[in-house]
Design a protein around this motif. Sequence first.
Motif, PDB file in Angstrom:
ATOM      1  N   LEU A 185      33.493  36.839  38.136  1.00 17.85           N
ATOM      2  CA  LEU A 185      34.305  37.262  38.764  1.00 17.85           C
ATOM      3  C   LEU A 185      35.646  36.790  38.728  1.00 17.85           C
ATOM      4  N   CYS A 186      36.351  37.515  38.920  1.00 18.99           N
ATOM      5  CA  CYS A 186      37.858  37.656  38.884  1.00 18.99           C
ATOM      6  C   CYS A 186      38.384  35.779  39.260  1.00 18.99           C
ATOM      7  N   GLU A 187      39.206  35.200  38.625  1.00 19.80           N
ATOM      8  CA  GLU A 187      39.856  34.176  38.488  1.00 19.80           C
ATOM      9  C   GLU A 187      39.679  33.819  40.796  1.00 19.80           C
ATOM     10  N   ASP A 188      40.515  34.441  41.058  1.00 16.60           N
ATOM     11  CA  ASP A 188      41.135  33.831  42.466  1.00 16.60           C
ATOM     12  C   ASP A 188      39.617  33.822  43.324  1.00 16.60           C
ATOM     13  N   CYS A 189      38.526  34.890  42.925  1.00 10.07           N
ATOM     14  CA  CYS A 189      37.206  35.188  43.638  1.00 10.07           C
ATOM     15  C   CYS A 189      36.608  33.869  42.937  1.00 10.07           C
ATOM     16  N   ALA A 190      36.131  33.591  42.214  1.00 11.50           N
ATOM     17  CA  ALA A 190      35.501  31.989  41.667  1.00 11.50           C
ATOM     18  C   ALA A 190      36.628  31.581  42.943  1.00 11.50           C
ATOM     19  N   LYS A 191      37.402  31.090  43.588  1.00 10.97           N
ATOM     20  CA  LYS A 191      37.951  30.439  44.206  1.00 10.97           C
ATOM     21  C   LYS A 191      37.485  30.563  45.373  1.00 10.97           C
ATOM     22  N   ARG A 192      37.490  32.028  46.007  1.00  8.17           N
ATOM     23  CA  ARG A 192      36.581  32.502  47.453  1.00  8.17           C
ATOM     24  C   ARG A 192      35.882  31.973  47.271  1.00  8.17           C
ATOM     25  N   TYR A 193      34.411  32.430  46.682  1.00 11.08           N
ATOM     26  CA  TYR A 193      33.299  32.100  46.436  1.00 11.08           C
ATOM     27  C   TYR A 193      33.192  31.062  46.862  1.00 11.08           C
ATOM     28  N   ASP A 202      37.866  41.452  49.478  1.00 10.58           N
ATOM     29  CA  ASP A 202      39.590  41.916  49.512  1.00 10.58           C
ATOM     30  C   ASP A 202      39.869  42.512  48.473  1.00 10.58           C
ATOM     31  N   CYS A 203      39.103  42.085  47.166  1.00  5.82           N
ATOM     32  CA  CYS A 203      39.557  42.113  45.692  1.00  5.82           C
ATOM     33  C   CYS A 203      39.331  43.473  45.451  1.00  5.82           C
ATOM     34  N   LYS A 204      40.869  43.939  44.586  1.00  5.83           N
ATOM     35  CA  LYS A 204      40.703  45.517  44.480  1.00  5.83           C
ATOM     36  C   LYS A 204      39.885  45.088  42.715  1.00  5.83           C
ATOM     37  N   ASN A 205      39.923  44.081  42.585  1.00  7.78           N
ATOM     38  CA  ASN A 205      38.845  43.836  40.744  1.00  7.78           C
ATOM     39  C   ASN A 205      37.520  44.565  40.678  1.00  7.78           C
ATOM     40  N   ASP A 206      37.787  45.407  39.558  1.00  5.02           N
ATOM     41  CA  ASP A 206      36.391  46.731  39.184  1.00  5.02           C
ATOM     42  C   ASP A 206      35.114  45.490  39.083  1.00  5.02           C
ATOM     43  N   GLY A 207      35.026  44.399  37.879  1.00  4.80           N
ATOM     44  CA  GLY A 207      34.479  43.854  38.108  1.00  4.80           C
ATOM     45  C   GLY A 207      33.159  43.432  39.650  1.00  4.80           C
ATOM     46  N   CYS A 208      34.715  42.777  39.916  1.00  4.02           N
ATOM     47  CA  CYS A 208      34.152  42.052  42.447  1.00  4.02           C
ATOM     48  C   CYS A 208      33.353  42.917  42.691  1.00  4.02           C
ATOM     49  N   ARG A 209      34.010  44.512  42.577  1.00  2.00           N
ATOM     50  CA  ARG A 209      33.527  45.323  43.291  1.00  2.00           C
ATOM     51  C   ARG A 209      31.688  45.765  42.794  1.00  2.00           C
TER      52      ARG A 209
HETATM   53 ZN   LIG Z   1      37.505  39.766  42.057  1.00  2.00          ZN
END
Ligand SMILES: [Zn+2]
Length: 409
Positions: A185-193, A202-209
């Motif tokens: 997960l991207c850095e932001d999403c790790a926090k969001r998790y 809401d994340c546009k990052n491919d990995g997260c999607r």
């Molecule tokens: Zn993300």
Amino acid sequence: MSDILPDEAAVWRRAEDNARAIFGQYGYQEIRTPILEETGLFKRSIGEETDIVQKQMYSFKDRGERDVSLRPEGTAPVVRAYLEHSLGNVLPVQRLYYIGPMFRNERPQAGRLRQFHQIGAEAIGSPSPYLDAEIISLMMGILAACGLGDVELKLNTLGCAKDKKAFEQALKKALAPLAGKVGSLCEDCAKRYEKNILRLFDCKNDGCRKALVAAPRITDYLCGSCSGQFDRIKELLDAAGIKYTLTPSLVRGLDYYTGVVFEASHKNLGSQDAVAAGGRYDNLIEGLGGSSTPACGFAIGTDRVLLAAKGTEIKKAGLDLFFIGLGDEAQKKAFSILSALRTKGVACQMGLDEKSLKSQMRLADRVGAKKVLILGDEELKKGVALLRDMETKTQKEIRLEDVTDTHLW
Ligand SMILES: [Zn+2]
Ligand SMILES: [Zn+2]
């Protein structure tokens, strides 16, 4: 933050005038709240862990050492005013709208300014799906009146607080194997998790999607009452001819949303393609110290609407009728009929000079008249007029005495 220069300001005014006219048709009343509010209001309503509160607000201490912020959105101030002035005692359902600037310290890009402008509405006091459908229909009506008749409406529901919680837990469990691994997960999403897991959508990052493709969907976690409510809203939108796309990944990042959520987007805009969004927030008012009060609302981003509508002429909010009287007697008759129609609430206007029928028809089109009534000497003698429907381009003869029948308008 940008200046709105005179040429542009004319376009803005037209868009806002049109919005006001449509709010009037739906019986919404304007409310104007201060630009500055106590910072705590936004923390309590939008949520401590949201990007808005964490990173984007213009917050400072004023000379009295009070923590204040420029408003980053319109719902919290309207709800604060609703509570402060006990507006719930005035009417069982308050239908309010606002037009004005909001402030967020974001990275500027096309369609994203630090002072941006919103046209918004809040309908407070009823859990009825009719109110959800009304607020969506109102939003679409205003977008159309601002030149955006071709937006895509995305629709989802977050269920009640219980459903939302069950969904969040399921999501957390399903994504747990990814959350620990560095890089999945991207850095932001790790926090969001950890703090605000719905924001992952809401994340546009491919990995997260990719990680979310197989993730649980809110629709599997709705209780009977919430899924029934959602079905009803869809039925009402169908009945009103409003098209929508069911979008289970639409979550809206603010904490206060429960129930239906929606977003309108436009193809002319790039990655920031949302022009309007909203939803139901049945727990916000209680959360801000009021009694339990259901509510829903939306906000339209005026800057983006005008960006997307660039090139399309925004017509003046429609008149119901433009009256063309050919000749002196016909003009007089037109004047008296219009006076009678206006007392019945019909918005109408007449041609003022003896210009040709053709040029008057062009004028009727420019002022956005839905119908045109043409009265010449011949018709006047017969006691009839020609009623032309500007949308279908059809016309028929009607008796003058029937013109003031409000069923026509
Ligand atoms: Zn993300
Ligand atoms: Zn529920």
